[in-house]
Each structure stands twice: as C-alpha cells, then as structure tokens.
Design an enzyme around this catalytic site. Structure first.
Site, short mmCIF file in Angstrom:
data_model
loop_
_atom_site.label_atom_id
_atom_site.label_comp_id
_atom_site.label_asym_id
_atom_site.label_seq_id
_atom_site.Cartn_x
_atom_site.Cartn_y
_atom_site.Cartn_z
N LYS A 43 8.29 -14.70 21.00
CA LYS A 43 8.70 -14.07 19.45
C LYS A 43 10.04 -15.36 19.92
O LYS A 43 10.75 -15.15 20.61
CB LYS A 43 9.84 -12.48 19.24
N ASP A 70 10.48 -14.59 13.65
CA ASP A 70 10.80 -13.55 13.23
C ASP A 70 12.13 -14.60 12.47
O ASP A 70 13.21 -14.59 12.67
CB ASP A 70 11.66 -13.05 14.65
N LYS A 72 12.35 -13.60 9.31
CA LYS A 72 13.45 -12.85 8.28
C LYS A 72 13.10 -13.04 6.90
O LYS A 72 14.43 -12.93 5.73
CB LYS A 72 14.18 -11.64 8.73
N ASP A 75 13.62 -14.47 -0.49
CA ASP A 75 14.40 -15.57 -0.56
C ASP A 75 13.43 -15.36 -2.43
O ASP A 75 12.57 -14.27 -2.94
CB ASP A 75 13.98 -16.78 -0.55
N PRO A 77 10.44 -15.12 -4.84
CA PRO A 77 8.56 -16.04 -4.25
C PRO A 77 8.38 -16.63 -4.14
O PRO A 77 7.94 -17.16 -3.07
CB PRO A 77 8.36 -14.72 -5.44
N ASN A 78 8.80 -18.06 -5.04
CA ASN A 78 8.30 -19.20 -5.12
C ASN A 78 8.68 -19.69 -3.37
O ASN A 78 8.15 -20.17 -2.78
CB ASN A 78 8.43 -20.63 -5.55
N THR A 126 18.17 -2.09 12.39
CA THR A 126 18.61 -0.83 12.65
C THR A 126 20.30 -0.79 13.37
O THR A 126 20.47 -0.23 13.09
CB THR A 126 18.03 -0.75 14.11
N ARG A 217 15.59 -9.36 26.44
CA ARG A 217 16.44 -9.72 28.17
C ARG A 217 16.07 -8.55 29.43
O ARG A 217 16.18 -9.18 30.12
CB ARG A 217 18.43 -9.47 27.73
O1 C5P Z 1 17.17 -8.36 24.64
P1 C5P Z 1 16.36 -7.12 24.16
O2 C5P Z 1 15.07 -6.62 24.42
O3 C5P Z 1 16.92 -5.79 23.40
O4 C5P Z 1 16.08 -7.97 22.06
C1 C5P Z 1 15.71 -7.19 21.68
C2 C5P Z 1 14.82 -8.36 20.09
O5 C5P Z 1 14.32 -7.40 19.35
C3 C5P Z 1 15.67 -9.45 19.27
O6 C5P Z 1 15.80 -10.60 19.19
C4 C5P Z 1 16.19 -8.65 18.45
O7 C5P Z 1 16.89 -9.60 17.53
C5 C5P Z 1 15.25 -7.47 18.22
N1 C5P Z 1 15.33 -6.18 17.06
C6 C5P Z 1 16.09 -5.75 17.96
N2 C5P Z 1 16.30 -4.06 17.04
C7 C5P Z 1 15.73 -4.62 16.20
C8 C5P Z 1 15.53 -5.94 14.77
C9 C5P Z 1 15.02 -6.55 16.28
O8 C5P Z 1 16.54 -5.72 18.19
N3 C5P Z 1 15.89 -3.67 14.44
#
Ligand code: C5P
Length: 241
Positions: A43, A70, A72, A75, A77-78, A126, A217
């Site tokens: 990702k 990723d 996200k 904006d 639609p075009n 989240t 991580r």
């Molecule tokens: O290091 P870690 O396992 O926490 O990374 C989780 C990844 O998922 C990060 O890139 C974070 O931005 C992404 N993410 C998240 N929670 C979300 C959406 C995306 O942790 N709700």
C-alpha cells in the site's frame, strides 16, 4: 472487477497488504525489496506518494508485487474520473476514494476504472466520531453513516470497501460476499498496538469477513521485516482452517 487474489483458506497471505508508510523513496524501496516477492500487495499512501512521486508505484510493481494506491480521492466527478485514469496508467491494482463525495463522483470513478482495477470506498474514517460527523453537518451516528455510505458506493457500482475490523460483520450482513473488504487496524497477538485502539488479529479479521488485511508497522518497523511477515503468514496458515 479486480483479478488480484484476496485471502483464501488455502492462501491467507495473498490477502496481506503491507502499508509502506515511509517518508522517502529509498526507505520504502529498501523495505519493499526485503519483502519481495510478496503474494499480496504493497500500500502506497499520501505520505510516500507525495514524497517520492508517481514513479514509486512503478518501482514497487517492478519488484513483482501489486500496488494499492491509497489516495482517498474526493473532488468533482470529472477530476476524480481523470485521476482514476492516471492511477490506472501507473498500474495501480487498487485505489481508494471517499464515498462522502456522493453518487455522481463515485459513478465517474467507476466509469473511468479499467476492468482490472479494484476501486475501494472509504466510509467514515476511524479517526472520526459522532462529534466529527456533527461538526460537518451529519446528524446520524457513525455506524449508520458507515452503512449509508457503503450502500451509496455499492449501489453506484463499486466492488470494494475499506472497513475497520468492528464494521466487518454489519457490512457483510448488508452486502453479502459480492463486495471485497479491505481492513486496517490489524495487530498480530502480542504486537504493539501503536495508535490502533480497537485492533483485531489477522485470523480474527478474516473470520469476521475481511478479504484483505492492511498491516504496516508490525512488519515495516520490525527489526527483521521479512521474519515478521513470515511469522504472521505462518500463524495465519495455522489459525485459518
Ligand atoms: O502501521 P499500521 O498497521 O497501523 O498501518 C495501518 C495502515 O492502515 C496505515 O496506512 C493507516 O493509514 C491505514 N488505515 C488505518 N485505519 C483506517 C484507515 C486506514 O489504520 N481506518
């Protein structure tokens, strides 16, 4: 519809998406090299994409693995449609967009996506809670808003969603198995939680309905990322029956 393998009972590692949340091209390529070839995806998010530029997508793909971009998108639609085309020309297999952009924006993205690309809708981040929703004029609760936005996305032709571990069962109940669900917030048993507050283990998230698991991580910050990934895969194979 995307052809990228998701987790299956026979091959749960195919559903692991490694988050390359790193500050520079060199740091990301170093880790991606150590972990390649990886049966799942890498990702690339905003931090790395902005620092390293679009070539990072090509470089990671050249190591033999698929890329989840990723970004996200949100904006008019075009603009979103043309951005989907640009991501497709880089070779990204998966791409995120904010479902709060509404039906016309989602439709433009769906129409621009080639058959091999899986577009994933982001519902409520989240990091947002009811206060955040109210601040921005949304009067419902988080769970209702997640289900509402998912319904708009799937109803407009999306085949994928990003969902936290604790939203999985409700989304599966609403949409069955026709939608692919990508789930971050994954922590192997015993791993440091970092800032993830309500994590699930990889096996728990798959059992709750995830097709793909985003793990950053616990792998990328490990002293030996390759060993950390191998350990997660071995545990998954033992736990998923
Ligand atoms: O290091 P870690 O396992 O926490 O990374 C989780 C990844 O998922 C990060 O890139 C974070 O931005 C992404 N993410 C998240 N929670 C979300 C959406 C995306 O942790 N709700």
């Amino acid at each position: 519809m995307n052809t990228q393998a998701a987790a299956t009972t026979a091959d749960p590692a195919a559903g692991i998406i490694i988050a390359l949340d790193l500050p520079t091209r060199d740091a990301a390529i170093e880790i991606a090299r150590q972990l390649s070839p990886h049966p799942g995806l890498f990702k690339i998010g905003l931090q790395l994409f902005i620092a390293a530029g679009p070539d990072i997508v090509r470089e990671v793909r050249d190591l033999g693995s698929a890329v989840f971009l990723d970004l996200k998108l949100h904006d008019i639609p075009n603009t979103v449609g043309r951005a989907v085309e640009s991501a497709s020309s880089l070779g990204a297999e998966m791409l995120t967009l904010h479902l709060s952009g509404g039906g016309a924006m989602i439709k433009a993205a769906v129409q621009a996506a080639p058959p091999g690309m899986l577009l994933l809708g982001v519902t409520v981040l989240t990091s947002s809670d009811e206060t955040t929703l109210h601040e921005t004029g949304v009067a419902t609760g988080v769970k209702e808003q997640v289900l509402r936005l998912a319904k708009v996305g799937i109803g407009t032709g999306l085949h994928g969603l990003v969902a936290s571990p604790h939203e999985l069962r409700a989304l599966r109940a609403a949409h069955g198995t026709k939608v692919k669900i990508v789930t971050p917030g994954i922590r192997p048993a015993g791993a440091a939680a970092n800032d993830q507050k309500r994590a699930m283990t990889p096996a728990e998230a798959l059992a709750a309905g995830a097709d793909y698991l985003v793990i950053g991580r616990p792998i990328t910050a490990a002293a030996d990322p390759r060993a950390a990934l191998a350990e997660i895969c071995a545990k998954l194979e033992a736990d998923v029956v």
